[in-house]
Design a protein around this motif. Structure first.
Motif, PDB file in Angstrom:
ATOM      1  N   ALA A  22       0.822  -1.224   0.000  1.00  8.96           N
ATOM      2  CA  ALA A  22       0.000   0.000   0.000  1.00  8.96           C
ATOM      3  C   ALA A  22       0.847   1.261   0.000  1.00  8.96           C
ATOM      4  O   ALA A  22       0.404   2.312  -0.467  1.00  8.96           O
ATOM      5  N   ASP A  23       2.069   1.165   0.529  1.00  7.86           N
ATOM      6  CA  ASP A  23       2.901   2.357   0.652  1.00  7.86           C
ATOM      7  C   ASP A  23       3.998   2.425  -0.410  1.00  7.86           C
ATOM      8  O   ASP A  23       5.005   3.122  -0.221  1.00  7.86           O
ATOM      9  N   CYS A  24       3.834   1.722  -1.543  1.00  8.34           N
ATOM     10  CA  CYS A  24       4.845   1.811  -2.601  1.00  8.34           C
ATOM     11  C   CYS A  24       4.876   3.245  -3.128  1.00  8.34           C
ATOM     12  O   CYS A  24       3.871   3.738  -3.662  1.00  8.34           O
ATOM     13  N   PRO A  25       5.997   3.935  -3.054  1.00  7.44           N
ATOM     14  CA  PRO A  25       6.037   5.347  -3.456  1.00  7.44           C
ATOM     15  C   PRO A  25       5.938   5.552  -4.960  1.00  7.44           C
ATOM     16  O   PRO A  25       5.723   6.677  -5.415  1.00  7.44           O
ATOM     17  N   PHE A  26       6.074   4.480  -5.751  1.00  2.06           N
ATOM     18  CA  PHE A  26       6.051   4.628  -7.199  1.00  2.06           C
ATOM     19  C   PHE A  26       4.702   4.266  -7.812  1.00  2.06           C
ATOM     20  O   PHE A  26       4.544   4.331  -9.031  1.00  2.06           O
ATOM     21  N   GLU A  33      18.667  -8.832  -6.603  1.00  2.00           N
ATOM     22  CA  GLU A  33      20.041  -9.293  -6.826  1.00  2.00           C
ATOM     23  C   GLU A  33      20.788  -8.406  -7.806  1.00  2.00           C
ATOM     24  O   GLU A  33      22.009  -8.437  -7.870  1.00  2.00           O
ATOM     25  N   ALA A  34      20.044  -7.621  -8.586  1.00  2.00           N
ATOM     26  CA  ALA A  34      20.673  -6.696  -9.533  1.00  2.00           C
ATOM     27  C   ALA A  34      20.847  -5.303  -8.948  1.00  2.00           C
ATOM     28  O   ALA A  34      21.343  -4.399  -9.632  1.00  2.00           O
ATOM     29  N   GLY A  35      20.423  -5.107  -7.702  1.00  2.00           N
ATOM     30  CA  GLY A  35      20.640  -3.828  -7.040  1.00  2.00           C
ATOM     31  C   GLY A  35      19.413  -2.979  -6.844  1.00  2.00           C
ATOM     32  O   GLY A  35      19.515  -1.866  -6.311  1.00  2.00           O
ATOM     33  N   ALA A  36      18.236  -3.463  -7.251  1.00  2.00           N
ATOM     34  CA  ALA A  36      17.011  -2.675  -7.067  1.00  2.00           C
ATOM     35  C   ALA A  36      16.567  -2.753  -5.602  1.00  2.00           C
ATOM     36  O   ALA A  36      16.408  -3.837  -5.058  1.00  2.00           O
ATOM     37  N   SER A  37      16.379  -1.604  -4.988  1.00  2.00           N
ATOM     38  CA  SER A  37      15.953  -1.576  -3.583  1.00  2.00           C
ATOM     39  C   SER A  37      14.439  -1.546  -3.446  1.00  2.00           C
ATOM     40  O   SER A  37      13.908  -1.852  -2.378  1.00  2.00           O
ATOM     41  N   LEU A  38      13.731  -1.175  -4.524  1.00  2.00           N
ATOM     42  CA  LEU A  38      12.271  -1.194  -4.535  1.00  2.00           C
ATOM     43  C   LEU A  38      11.798  -2.093  -5.675  1.00  2.00           C
ATOM     44  O   LEU A  38      12.379  -2.090  -6.755  1.00  2.00           O
ATOM     45  N   GLU A  39      10.723  -2.837  -5.426  1.00  2.00           N
ATOM     46  CA  GLU A  39      10.240  -3.820  -6.388  1.00  2.00           C
ATOM     47  C   GLU A  39       9.627  -3.178  -7.624  1.00  2.00           C
ATOM     48  O   GLU A  39       9.753  -3.702  -8.730  1.00  2.00           O
ATOM     49  N   HIS A  40       8.954  -2.036  -7.459  1.00  2.00           N
ATOM     50  CA  HIS A  40       8.287  -1.380  -8.583  1.00  2.00           C
ATOM     51  C   HIS A  40       9.320  -1.047  -9.661  1.00  2.00           C
ATOM     52  O   HIS A  40      10.308  -0.365  -9.396  1.00  2.00           O
TER      53      HIS A  40
END
Length: 326
Positions: A63-67, A159-166
């Motif tokens: 619910a709190d995904c900023p993107f 694993e590729a460096g993304a800190s957020l899933e979106h």
């Protein structure tokens, strides 16, 4: 010493429908002509357990995904958007905001779409072209405002460096020309020809081609990671910030299709998508590199600077060509 063997090796793992024999003239030490890096292609090592991690499970958007749409207030004020609506409101298609944890001043995040689960591979052709055009325009903006070099990229998966899933990309301005970029510029200047076009043209006769057309997609002979991809527009050599809308659209469509096939063959694996270009005032032929993160970089790679790839690039290219039927 690296030697050749005559007996075939069974190569198995995700993406291989059945175990198959691969002629084992390997391990094979190769040099990449575009970057100068060294790679050992060693398919026998794919028989080790856990060479390829399982793909991540799909998750619902928090619910709190900023993107996500409706959460525009959770990011810093946007600096660019496409689509209708006022700033900081829903309606956008691609949105650019300052990075809350910047690598450099001016570091930006490019949100690929409002859909939390729609990666670059899942965009339509128009959406992929729009994302790449926005990235080009932000690179141009920073160069016009004093940056020496700007790095556009997409990190897909933790694993590729993304800190957020979106799904999102990044624009990183720099006050210096990075050593790896300067090294490529030097190699380009001394090649005596366009090395990007040369590599793209050589892909078909060697079985490394995946897609041909206005933009080419191929697996490099000295791929550093399994199923590494390269994409470039044929013909006019230029920097990324100089690319026309038509050139951007052709490369974006080919990149999207390559990533779709990659997912069809090995699943939704993590990868890094990097745009290779040059600083203002230099000649270059921009191109895109996609490196998967399905194998672990270990002590040998760290100690020697030589990557080990367990998937022969011609076999990867063959499977990606066949994925068109899926």
């Amino acid at each position: 010493m690296i030697t050749s063997r005559t007996e075939p090796t069974l190569v198995t793992g995700p993406g291989y429908a059945t175990p198959r024999a691969y002629p084992a003239g390997v391990p094979d030490l190769r040099r990449d002509e575009l970057t100068g890096r060294w790679v050992i292609v060693a398919p026998a090592r794919s028989a080790r357990p856990h060479t390829f991690p399982p793909p991540p499970d799909a998750k619902d958007a928090p619910a709190d995904c900023p993107f996500c749409h409706g959460n525009e207030s959770l990011t810093p004020p946007e600096v660019h958007r496409t689509g209708p609506g006022d700033a900081e409101t829903p309606g956008w298609r691609v949105r650019v905001v300052p990075n809350l944890y910047p690598i450099t001043p001016g570091h930006e995040v490019v949100v690929l779409s409002p859909d939390h689960a729609r990666s670059f591979a899942q965009l339509d052709d128009a959406g992929a072209g729009e994302v790449l055009a926005v990235m080009r325009d932000r690179v141009r903006f920073h160069l016009e405002h004093g940056a020496r070099y700007v790095q556009p990229l997409v990190n897909h998966g933790r694993e590729a460096g993304a800190s957020l899933e979106h799904p999102h990309g990044q624009i990183v301005p720099l006050d210096v020309v990075p050593p790896a970029v300067q090294h490529q510029l030097d190699r380009y200047a001394h090649a005596g020809t366009d090395p990007v076009d040369s590599e793209a043209e050589a892909a078909a006769p060697t079985g490394l081609d995946v897609l041909t057309g206005t933009a080419a997609l191929w697996c490099p002979h000295a791929a550093a990671t399994p199923f590494e991809l390269r994409i470039a527009h044929r013909g006019r050599a230029c920097r990324f910030d100089e690319a026309t809308d038509d050139e951007i659209a052709a490369v974006a469509t080919t990149t999207r299709e390559g990533l779709r096939r990659l997912a069809a063959v090995v699943g939704d694996v993590p990868y890094n998508l990097v745009v290779h270009s040059a600083p203002p005032g230099t000649a270059f032929h921009w191109w895109i590199e996609v490196q998967t993160r399905v194998a672990v970089v270990a002590g040998f790679e760290m100690g020697t600077g030589i990557f080990v790839n367990v998937t022969p690039p011609d076999l990867a290219a063959q499977q990606l060509r066949e994925a068109a039927r899926s």
